[in-house]
Design an enzyme around this catalytic site. Structure first.
Site, PDB file in Angstrom:
ATOM      1  N   THR A  25       0.799  -1.220   0.000  1.00  0.00           N
ATOM      2  CA  THR A  25       0.000   0.000   0.000  1.00  0.00           C
ATOM      3  C   THR A  25       0.834   1.274   0.000  1.00  0.00           C
ATOM      4  OG1 THR A  25      -1.826  -1.123   1.109  1.00  0.00           O
ATOM      5  CG2 THR A  25      -1.777   1.277   1.265  1.00  0.00           C
TER       6      THR A  25
ATOM      7  N   ASN B  25       5.609  -0.808   3.504  1.00  0.00           N
ATOM      8  CA  ASN B  25       4.797  -0.139   4.525  1.00  0.00           C
ATOM      9  C   ASN B  25       5.625   0.133   5.775  1.00  0.00           C
ATOM     10  OD1 ASN B  25       2.503  -0.191   2.914  1.00  0.00           O
ATOM     11  ND2 ASN B  25       1.769  -2.121   3.770  1.00  0.00           N
TER      12      ASN B  25
ATOM     13  N   HIS C 287      -7.858  -9.434   2.550  1.00  0.00           N
ATOM     14  CA  HIS C 287      -6.971 -10.081   3.522  1.00  0.00           C
ATOM     15  C   HIS C 287      -7.737 -11.055   4.416  1.00  0.00           C
ATOM     16  CE1 HIS C 287      -3.135  -8.261   2.757  1.00  0.00           C
ATOM     17  NE2 HIS C 287      -3.615  -7.032   2.845  1.00  0.00           N
TER      18      HIS C 287
ATOM     19  N   HIS D 283      -0.194 -10.071  -0.554  1.00  0.00           N
ATOM     20  CA  HIS D 283       0.381  -9.589  -1.815  1.00  0.00           C
ATOM     21  C   HIS D 283       1.825  -9.210  -1.534  1.00  0.00           C
ATOM     22  CE1 HIS D 283      -0.411  -5.752   0.193  1.00  0.00           C
ATOM     23  NE2 HIS D 283      -1.612  -6.242   0.435  1.00  0.00           N
TER      24      HIS D 283
END
Length: 547
Positions: free
Chosen positions: A79, A100, A316, A488
């Site tokens: 993300t 992240n 998720h 991912h």
């Protein structure tokens, strides 16, 4: 004679019409709308389309331009780096958001991509400097390059408004950039939308009113059940698969979900992010911002960035083939339609340009793959770290050689043994770990991206200051150990292939199957607006939009 007159009139009419069309095309859009859908695979545009309306995703496909073969070009696909790459037009090697979270050698600890201990939480009742709120101390300071939103602000000398919103802080902050008027995200402790003292020390009155309306409470009093008859959801697995999350207070992962009953034992207000109603409240916020901030109402182009996050949480929790995920996208389609309707009314058709993409995609759970006799297994990065450290301790003497390790990178600690020797031994060990396809040490002189199947991805990923000393790459179908749902992060198409739709002003109708990179979005906007490229941006635009 009549034919000549008619022909002359026809030429004059067509010339006049073309002049109008050219003038409209030359006019800059009043508003750019950047939509990032967290964890959206490109195929969701098609797999779930039987249950979409005509006014959401289908309208974007029908009236806009579909760049069908768009991919991420670095690792890990996550993300923070995803949002940053879209808006900077470059990859972690330049913008520095390598994941992240990563290990800070200077701080001797892991750090979060948008953390900033010098900036403070701002909620409806003002600024919060107490350290108990430090998980909300945020800013874009870790982004090492400019964003397309920064360049717009610079070009118009600050007259353009730039606002970023998301349920996630990183989904709001990274797109909005360094010079934004504001970035707002969701406070899972009280259901409010908040910001950072980086932008302001007081929320605008309209946002205080929005928070006081208790919209999160209203949504969490609902029950999550299929929007359509569940038999319509033909493109997902049966409800209650074995690899789906079971919320505390439920016996299985089946509809319906009584949110009011589940709230107290499943994260309180945080539960909203894990169900489709998190997207609902974000659309409500977007509509409010467009109206209250009068976006698209001046002579300058404004920019709003919107990141829908509930899709990621649902993926998720339940996986990419669950009934819950299909329902989430069916509902999101209606949210997109509602947003487009608001833009049409408030800004005007033809006055705004919108793009829609994702920060990464998502892979199949190995349990599902194995059930279909497809290759796939789990691995455990913690176990690999422990066994690697034991091996290095045997080789060089007892010590903690691995400071930090995640599912793609390893950071070597400072020890008496020269780091280069430790790295080389670590590589020799990791190459023999089951599931590991390739191992890389970007900092070593003998490392050569040309000798690697994913060297291109590593070259785009490696930032000497922030990245790990070692990258390791698993075979396709392998996933970090988890008890349910998906994740991912890989360089495989399951994680890199995302949608990219363009719609509105200066956008032709059509589609392209030519391969494009996510880093081409920012330069394309630059050329549409005739403003500078972000300072480390890809130079290549999506040329088909200009033909």
């Amino acid at each position: 004679m009549k034919h000549k007159i008619l022909s002359t009139l026809l030429v004059i009419t067509l010339t006049f019409f073309n002049q109008i069309v050219n003038a409209q095309q030359a006019k800059k859009p009043k508003l750019i709308v950047g939509i990032v859908i967290d964890q959206m695979r490109s195929e969701y545009l098609y797999r779930f389309q039987d249950n979409y309306t005509e006014n959401g995703f289908k309208r974007l496909l029908r009236e806009g331009f579909n760049v069908k073969n768009t991919h991420y070009n670095y690792v890990p696909t996550a993300t923070g780096p995803g949002h940053t790459s879209v808006y900077t037009g470059t990859t972690p090697t330049n913008h520095g958001i390598v994941s992240n979270d990563w290990y800070s050698r200077a701080l001797n600890r892991t750090m979060y991509c948008v953390e900033d201990s010098t900036k403070f939480l701002v909620d409806s009742d003002g600024i919060k400097t107490d350290l108990k709120f430090k998980s909300y101390f945020r800013s874009p300071k870790n982004i090492k390059t400019t964003t397309i939103t920064d360049e717009l602000k610079l070009f118009t000398k600050g007259r353009s408004k730039v606002i970023g919103i998301s349920l996630k802080d990183r989904g709001a902050i990274c797109p909005a950039g360094h010079l934004a008027n504001a970035a707002y995200w969701y406070n899972s402790n009280n259901g409010h939308f908040i910001t950072s003292s980086y932008y302001t020390e007081k929320l605008p009155n309209w946002l205080v009113d929005f928070n006081n309306a208790k919209k999160a409470d209203s949504l969490l009093n609902l029950s999550w059940k299929p929007l359509l008859p569940i038999e319509n959801y033909k493109n997902s697995n049966p409800d209650n698969d074995t690899f789906e999350k079971v919320f505390k207070g439920k016996e299985n992962s089946t509809f319906p979900y009584n949110l009011k009953k589940l709230k107290s034992n499943n994260g309180g207000y945080g539960l909203l992010t894990e169900v489709p109603y998190g997207n609902t409240i974000l659309t409500q916020l977007a509509k409010t911002i467009i109206k209250e901030e009068q976006l698209g109402k001046t002579n300058e182009t404004d920019f709003i960035t919107i990141s829908y996050s509930s899709t990621d949480y649902v993926g998720h929790n339940f996986g990419i083939r669950s009934k819950e995920l299909e329902d989430t996208y069916v509902r999101l389609d209606r949210e997109i339609a509602l947003l487009l309707d608001t833009l049409d009314k408030e800004v005007g058709k033809g006055n705004y340009t919108l793009f829609l993409t994702a920060d990464h995609a998502g892979s199949d759970n190995p349990v599902f793959l194995e059930s279909k006799r497809l290759p796939g297994k789990f691995y455990n990065s913690k176990q690999i770290k422990d066994s690697l450290n034991a091996y290095l301790s045997k080789e060089f003497g007892e010590a903690n050689y691995i400071a930090y390790m995640d599912k793609t990178q390893a950071y070597i600690s400072k020890t008496k043994t020269p780091k280069e020797e430790v790295i080389k031994k670590a590589i020799s060990y990791l190459k023999n770990v089951e599931g590991v396809k390739e191992v890389f040490a970007p900092g070593l002189n003998e490392w050569n991206v040309k000798n690697s199947t994913i060297g291109y991805f590593i070259a785009n990923s490696y930032n000497p200051e922030e990245s790990g000393d070692i990258y390791y790459h698993m075979y396709s179908g392998w996933m970090e150990q988890r008890t349910y749902g998906t994740t991912h992060g890989t360089t495989y198409t399951s994680d890199t292939h995302v949608p990219l739709l363009w719609f509105g002003a200066k956008v032709p109708k059509g589609e392209s199957v030519k391969q494009h990179s996510i880093t081409q979005i920012a330069p394309t906007i630059s050329m549409m607006l005739d403003i500078p490229l972000p300072n480390a941006s890809d130079r290549n635009t999506i040329e088909e939009l200009f033909e």
